[in-house]
Design a protein around this motif. Sequence first.
Motif, short mmCIF file in Angstrom:
data_model
loop_
_atom_site.label_atom_id
_atom_site.label_comp_id
_atom_site.label_asym_id
_atom_site.label_seq_id
_atom_site.Cartn_x
_atom_site.Cartn_y
_atom_site.Cartn_z
N LEU A 39 0.73 -1.44 -0.05
CA LEU A 39 0.21 -0.36 -0.43
C LEU A 39 0.83 1.21 -0.13
CD1 LEU A 39 -3.05 -0.95 2.82
CD2 LEU A 39 -3.14 -0.71 -0.14
N ASP A 40 2.30 0.77 0.35
CA ASP A 40 2.81 1.99 0.31
C ASP A 40 2.87 3.19 -1.32
OD1 ASP A 40 5.90 3.71 0.23
OD2 ASP A 40 5.37 3.50 2.65
N PRO A 41 2.92 4.15 -1.12
CA PRO A 41 2.80 4.82 -2.95
C PRO A 41 4.70 5.22 -2.96
CG PRO A 41 2.06 6.46 -1.15
CD PRO A 41 2.57 5.13 -0.47
N VAL A 42 5.22 4.93 -2.51
CA VAL A 42 6.61 4.89 -3.38
C VAL A 42 7.42 3.66 -2.87
CG1 VAL A 42 9.04 5.70 -2.15
CG2 VAL A 42 6.94 7.57 -2.09
N LEU A 43 7.24 2.61 -1.46
CA LEU A 43 7.97 1.70 -1.81
C LEU A 43 7.29 0.74 -2.93
CD1 LEU A 43 8.23 1.61 2.19
CD2 LEU A 43 10.06 2.17 0.21
N SER A 44 6.02 0.36 -2.83
CA SER A 44 5.06 -0.11 -3.92
C SER A 44 6.01 -0.03 -5.05
CB SER A 44 4.23 -0.38 -3.66
OG SER A 44 3.46 1.33 -4.55
N VAL A 45 6.13 1.28 -5.65
CA VAL A 45 6.73 0.63 -7.48
C VAL A 45 8.51 0.61 -7.32
CG1 VAL A 45 4.94 2.51 -7.56
CG2 VAL A 45 7.60 2.86 -6.91
N LEU A 46 9.16 0.50 -6.74
CA LEU A 46 10.43 -0.03 -6.76
C LEU A 46 10.63 -1.79 -7.24
CD1 LEU A 46 12.06 2.16 -3.07
CD2 LEU A 46 12.21 2.20 -5.79
N PRO A 47 11.63 -1.63 -7.38
CA PRO A 47 12.14 -3.46 -7.31
C PRO A 47 12.32 -4.11 -6.03
CG PRO A 47 13.77 -2.30 -9.33
CD PRO A 47 12.29 -1.73 -7.47
N TRP A 48 11.67 -5.48 -6.12
CA TRP A 48 12.03 -5.74 -4.48
C TRP A 48 13.25 -6.71 -5.02
CZ3 TRP A 48 6.18 -6.26 -1.75
CH2 TRP A 48 5.94 -4.46 -1.31
N ARG A 49 13.99 -7.02 -3.68
CA ARG A 49 15.27 -8.63 -3.94
C ARG A 49 14.69 -8.84 -2.33
NH1 ARG A 49 14.75 -8.13 -8.50
NH2 ARG A 49 15.94 -6.46 -10.28
N ILE A 50 14.59 -10.12 -2.36
CA ILE A 50 14.48 -10.75 -1.43
C ILE A 50 15.58 -11.80 -0.55
CG2 ILE A 50 13.15 -12.64 0.07
CD1 ILE A 50 11.71 -10.53 -1.27
N LEU A 51 16.02 -11.15 0.28
CA LEU A 51 17.00 -11.86 0.94
C LEU A 51 16.98 -13.03 2.28
CD1 LEU A 51 20.50 -10.99 1.03
CD2 LEU A 51 20.36 -9.47 3.19
N GLY A 52 17.70 -13.73 1.76
CA GLY A 52 17.19 -14.46 2.74
C GLY A 52 18.97 -14.54 3.75
N GLY A 53 19.79 -16.66 3.60
CA GLY A 53 20.90 -15.83 4.47
C GLY A 53 22.00 -15.74 3.52
N GLY A 54 21.98 -14.72 2.33
CA GLY A 54 23.01 -14.36 1.21
C GLY A 54 23.94 -15.34 1.08
N SER A 55 23.88 -16.88 0.80
CA SER A 55 24.79 -17.61 0.77
C SER A 55 24.98 -18.12 -0.56
CB SER A 55 25.19 -18.66 1.61
OG SER A 55 23.46 -19.37 1.54
N ASN A 56 23.85 -17.49 -1.47
CA ASN A 56 24.31 -17.96 -2.93
C ASN A 56 23.73 -16.59 -3.78
OD1 ASN A 56 23.70 -19.78 -5.20
ND2 ASN A 56 21.95 -20.01 -5.10
N LEU A 57 24.28 -15.82 -3.02
CA LEU A 57 24.45 -14.36 -4.30
C LEU A 57 25.89 -13.51 -4.22
CD1 LEU A 57 21.71 -12.36 -1.75
CD2 LEU A 57 21.02 -13.42 -4.26
N VAL A 58 25.52 -13.43 -5.52
CA VAL A 58 26.97 -12.62 -6.09
C VAL A 58 26.08 -10.95 -6.46
CG1 VAL A 58 28.45 -11.76 -7.69
CG2 VAL A 58 27.94 -13.48 -7.64
#
Length: 337
Positions: A39-58
Amino acid sequence: MLPIQSNFSLQHANTLGLPAIARHFLRLTDTQQLAELCLDPVLSVLPWRILGGGSNLVLADEINALVIAVELKGRRLLKEDDDAWYITAAAGENWHEFVQWTLAQGWAGLENLSLIPGTVGAAPVQNIGAYGVEIKDSLFELTAYRLSDGQARVFSAAECQFAYRDSCFKQAEADQWLIAEVVFRLPKITSLKTNYGDIEQELQVLGQRTAQAVAQAVIHVRQRKLPDPAVMGNAGSFFKNPIVSNALRASVLAAHPELVSYPAGPAHYKLAAGWLIERAGWKGRQLGPVGMYQKQALVLVNHGGATQHDVVLLTQAVQADVRAQFGVELEAEPVWW
């Protein structure tokens, strides 16, 4: 009000230790926060990235998105029947701690997946696997929230479209869902899987053949072969074991009789990527601040000060040399932001 942080450093939130700044960052501790985000007018239009333990990310130097660190907690026995126990765990639970907890309760089935870094919620995305076992073997269903509107959906194991180190959450449904809870089905009668890697040898040393002994054997092997991310930045096994045709395998085998390979379905074989990388001369070799680990050629390590660009250069160099020497294409496992 949502506790949003701006220009948040993710360097300690990814096991490779790459410097990265998230434009916005949120620690998600309650799924109700998702409804507020939508429902947030600013955050809802940004790309979202889901972060777990960060062990499989570059990670890139700058992440122009809202990064949501999933910190949902909770685990319990959901139900049981004559054949199995059904255990549910929230996505923010530490994977290794969850596995050891199930074993302590007497529920076997996940022991081969001990000491894999990351969270319960991230595990299905990658269909994590080790020593002959994958998460698809025990996952019953999961609950995920659609990022576009915050609506919940239950995915059966079949609907997750699991494949080797893959799922719909990495492919068709990538960046569309936040996994909140996972239910595992652990059979009451199970057979231990010990004929893979060095597990059998470790069990002989331990002198026991229980699920907890298998877990301890796996832990010993992984600690011996893999660097601790807290000491040396890494993302675990960096390349997938390539699956090739019988013809290509035969061609490589003719030139290299010591090739390590395993049957992988009709007319295909899985080749050991670590063996290919080592034979291509990359075990223990550096390119700038990154390199392939001296004890396990499959693991890319950060010797200090590396960025995503450095990882890209090393990835391409290893792929090029393996392609030139064996005619085999290597694919990186991690997700790139």
